[in-house]
Write a protein that holds these residues in place. Sequence first.
Motif, mmCIF file in Angstrom:
data_model
loop_
_atom_site.group_PDB
_atom_site.id
_atom_site.type_symbol
_atom_site.label_atom_id
_atom_site.label_comp_id
_atom_site.label_asym_id
_atom_site.label_seq_id
_atom_site.Cartn_x
_atom_site.Cartn_y
_atom_site.Cartn_z
ATOM 1 N N PRO A 27 0.823 -1.206 0.000
ATOM 2 C CA PRO A 27 0.000 0.000 0.000
ATOM 3 C C PRO A 27 0.857 1.255 0.000
ATOM 4 C CG PRO A 27 -0.768 -1.586 1.635
ATOM 5 C CD PRO A 27 0.546 -2.082 1.128
ATOM 6 N N MET A 28 0.230 2.349 -0.298
ATOM 7 C CA MET A 28 0.947 3.613 -0.349
ATOM 8 C C MET A 28 1.665 3.865 0.968
ATOM 9 S SD MET A 28 -0.534 7.418 -1.168
ATOM 10 C CE MET A 28 -1.327 7.522 0.435
ATOM 11 N N GLN A 229 -4.173 5.633 -3.674
ATOM 12 C CA GLN A 229 -3.491 4.383 -4.016
ATOM 13 C C GLN A 229 -3.257 4.300 -5.521
ATOM 14 O OE1 GLN A 229 -2.513 2.006 -1.491
ATOM 15 N NE2 GLN A 229 -1.232 1.500 -3.246
ATOM 16 N N ALA A 230 -4.241 4.744 -6.318
ATOM 17 C CA ALA A 230 -4.066 4.759 -7.779
ATOM 18 C C ALA A 230 -2.977 5.750 -8.183
ATOM 19 C CB ALA A 230 -5.390 5.100 -8.452
ATOM 20 N N ALA A 231 -2.933 6.909 -7.531
ATOM 21 C CA ALA A 231 -1.878 7.884 -7.834
ATOM 22 C C ALA A 231 -0.511 7.334 -7.452
ATOM 23 C CB ALA A 231 -2.166 9.199 -7.099
ATOM 24 N N TRP A 232 -0.434 6.589 -6.363
ATOM 25 C CA TRP A 232 0.821 5.956 -5.949
ATOM 26 C C TRP A 232 1.282 4.946 -6.989
ATOM 27 C CZ3 TRP A 232 4.704 5.760 -2.438
ATOM 28 C CH2 TRP A 232 5.370 4.544 -2.241
ATOM 29 N N ASP A 233 0.364 4.148 -7.525
ATOM 30 C CA ASP A 233 0.734 3.158 -8.540
ATOM 31 C C ASP A 233 1.250 3.826 -9.816
ATOM 32 O OD1 ASP A 233 -0.012 1.190 -6.779
ATOM 33 O OD2 ASP A 233 -1.997 0.884 -7.661
ATOM 34 N N LYS A 234 0.656 4.951 -10.186
ATOM 35 C CA LYS A 234 1.051 5.644 -11.424
ATOM 36 C C LYS A 234 2.194 6.635 -11.202
ATOM 37 C CE LYS A 234 -3.069 7.192 -12.114
ATOM 38 N NZ LYS A 234 -4.220 7.900 -12.725
ATOM 39 N N SER A 235 2.661 6.751 -9.960
ATOM 40 C CA SER A 235 3.704 7.737 -9.616
ATOM 41 C C SER A 235 3.253 9.153 -9.937
ATOM 42 C CB SER A 235 5.011 7.415 -10.355
ATOM 43 O OG SER A 235 5.464 6.120 -10.034
ATOM 44 N N ASP A 236 1.971 9.422 -9.727
ATOM 45 C CA ASP A 236 1.395 10.747 -9.998
ATOM 46 C C ASP A 236 1.605 11.632 -8.765
ATOM 47 O OD1 ASP A 236 -0.024 12.949 -10.770
ATOM 48 O OD2 ASP A 236 -1.865 11.863 -11.279
ATOM 49 N N VAL A 237 2.721 12.288 -8.706
ATOM 50 C CA VAL A 237 3.052 13.102 -7.527
ATOM 51 C C VAL A 237 2.154 14.328 -7.421
ATOM 52 C CG1 VAL A 237 5.427 12.283 -7.391
ATOM 53 C CG2 VAL A 237 4.871 14.249 -8.844
ATOM 54 N N ASN A 238 1.647 14.813 -8.546
ATOM 55 C CA ASN A 238 0.778 15.998 -8.493
ATOM 56 C C ASN A 238 -0.533 15.682 -7.779
ATOM 57 O OD1 ASN A 238 2.622 17.631 -9.920
ATOM 58 N ND2 ASN A 238 1.862 16.856 -11.887
ATOM 59 N N ASP A 239 -1.107 14.530 -8.077
ATOM 60 C CA ASP A 239 -2.347 14.154 -7.401
ATOM 61 C C ASP A 239 -2.087 13.846 -5.932
ATOM 62 O OD1 ASP A 239 -5.057 13.802 -7.391
ATOM 63 O OD2 ASP A 239 -5.014 11.736 -8.107
ATOM 64 N N GLY A 260 12.538 4.217 -8.809
ATOM 65 C CA GLY A 260 12.847 4.643 -10.169
ATOM 66 C C GLY A 260 11.669 5.208 -10.922
ATOM 67 N N GLY A 261 10.612 5.591 -10.227
ATOM 68 C CA GLY A 261 9.443 6.159 -10.886
ATOM 69 C C GLY A 261 8.648 5.152 -11.692
ATOM 70 N N LYS A 262 8.935 3.855 -11.516
ATOM 71 C CA LYS A 262 8.216 2.836 -12.281
ATOM 72 C C LYS A 262 6.799 2.671 -11.743
ATOM 73 C CE LYS A 262 12.425 0.229 -13.321
ATOM 74 N NZ LYS A 262 13.117 -1.093 -13.211
ATOM 75 N N ALA A 263 5.927 2.278 -12.660
ATOM 76 C CA ALA A 263 4.528 2.070 -12.269
ATOM 77 C C ALA A 263 4.401 0.850 -11.367
ATOM 78 C CB ALA A 263 3.659 1.904 -13.510
ATOM 79 N N ASP A 264 3.462 0.909 -10.508
ATOM 80 C CA ASP A 264 3.209 -0.185 -9.571
ATOM 81 C C ASP A 264 1.790 -0.702 -9.799
ATOM 82 O OD1 ASP A 264 3.650 -1.973 -7.580
ATOM 83 O OD2 ASP A 264 4.335 -0.510 -6.111
ATOM 84 N N PHE A 265 1.447 -1.765 -9.134
ATOM 85 C CA PHE A 265 0.092 -2.315 -9.237
ATOM 86 C C PHE A 265 -0.407 -2.685 -7.856
ATOM 87 C CE2 PHE A 265 -3.080 -5.617 -9.519
ATOM 88 C CZ PHE A 265 -3.896 -5.201 -10.548
ATOM 89 N N THR A 266 -1.532 -2.093 -7.478
ATOM 90 C CA THR A 266 -2.189 -2.427 -6.218
ATOM 91 C C THR A 266 -3.688 -2.280 -6.433
ATOM 92 O OG1 THR A 266 -0.307 -1.528 -5.004
ATOM 93 C CG2 THR A 266 -2.297 -1.986 -3.751
ATOM 94 N N ASP A 267 -4.383 -3.391 -6.416
ATOM 95 C CA ASP A 267 -5.828 -3.389 -6.627
ATOM 96 C C ASP A 267 -6.518 -3.506 -5.272
ATOM 97 O OD1 ASP A 267 -8.385 -3.540 -7.576
ATOM 98 O OD2 ASP A 267 -8.237 -5.630 -8.238
ATOM 99 N N VAL A 268 -7.309 -2.484 -4.914
ATOM 100 C CA VAL A 268 -8.055 -2.498 -3.655
ATOM 101 C C VAL A 268 -9.316 -3.332 -3.881
ATOM 102 C CG1 VAL A 268 -9.159 -1.126 -1.865
ATOM 103 C CG2 VAL A 268 -7.150 -0.230 -3.056
#
Length: 331
Positions: A27-28, A229-239, A260-268
Motif C-alpha cells: 500500500p501507499m 493508491q491509484a496515484a501511488w501506482d502511477k507515480s502521480d506526484v501531483n495528485d 525509479g518512478g516505475k509504475a506499480d500495481f495495487t488493486d483495492v
Amino acid sequence: MNMKKILIGATLAISAMSMMAELAARPMGGGRSVGRQSQNVSKMPAQSAQAPAAQRQATQAPAATPPAAPPVKPPSPWKGILGGALLGLGLGALLSHFGLGGALASAISSILMIALIGGVIFFIVRMIRNKSAGPRPAPAAFGGNGGGFGGNSGGNSGGNVGGFGAPQGGSSTPEIGSRLQPSAFQPAQPAFEPAAAPAPVPHQQWGVPADFDQPAFLRHAKSNFIRLQAAWDKSDVNDIREFTTPEVFAELKMQIQERGGKADFTDVVTIDAELLGIENNGTDYLASVKFTGQIKPAPDALAEPFNEVWNLVKPVSGSGGWLLGGIQQLA
C-alpha cells in the motif's frame, strides 16, 4: 567442496527471494509509519490484519452413542454331540491306521458311543424339564413396585412421600433404589466445559462531536484512499500533493524516486473504514481512521489483508479541508 557450493547457492537463493519480497507491491507508504502519529492509536491493543471472523460456539458436540452389541446366541448343544461323534470316528480311523485294531479299537469305540448316547439322553431330559417348568417371572422394575421411582407408585399418598418411606404391605425393608436421588439417573456432566470465547469489546471513540457526520466523512475517506493508491501506482506526484501535507508528500515522493518512478500495481479489492477518534491540539484537528480490507499486489496474485490507520488533519480555523497528515501502522 560440493557441500560448500550447495550452502552458498542456498544462501543466494534465500537472499534473492527476500529482495523480491521487499520489492513486492505494498500500500501507499510501503507499509511504514510516516508523518504524524496519534498517541491514542499507539495505546490501542495489537490487532490482526484479518477481519474478525464470526465466533463459533465453544461447546463440543456430544460423542455419538456406540451401537448396541448384538445379543449373544446361546451355544447349541448339537455342536458338542456332533463333535463327539466326529471325534470318535476320527480316533477309530486313526487306531486302524496304526494297526491298533481288534479288542482295543472295539473298546474305545464302545466307550465313545456310550458317552454319545448319554449326552443325547441328558439333552432330551433337559429340554423336557424346561418346557414343563413354564416361563420364568420377569424381574421387578428397578426402583420399586409398578416400575415407579422410589418404591411407591402411589405418589405422595399416606406416609410414603415420593417413595422414600417404607413401601406398602408392612415391610420395613426399603425397595432397591428407594434412597437414590433423581440426579443419580441423570447423565454425568463433563468435568470440564470449555468456556465460550468472550465477545469483542466495541471500540470507544475519543473526541468525536455528537453532530459529526461520520458516514459521509468515512465515505470520502475511503474514496480518497482508493484515489491516492491509484496515484501511488502511477507515480502521480501531483495528485498525491493535492491530498497530503508537505511532510507526507515529501516521504511519498522519495519512495517513488527510490523505485525509479516505475509504475506499480495495487488493486483495492475490499475496503472498510472506522473512525477511531478526533483529537484537538488547539491548532488543528487530527482524525484517526482505521482502514481494513484486502488488496492484490499483482493482477494474478491472491488478495492480501491490510490494516493501517490514516491520520487526517484539518486546521481549527479557516476553510481548509482534510489532508493526509500521517500513516500509522498498528502494532
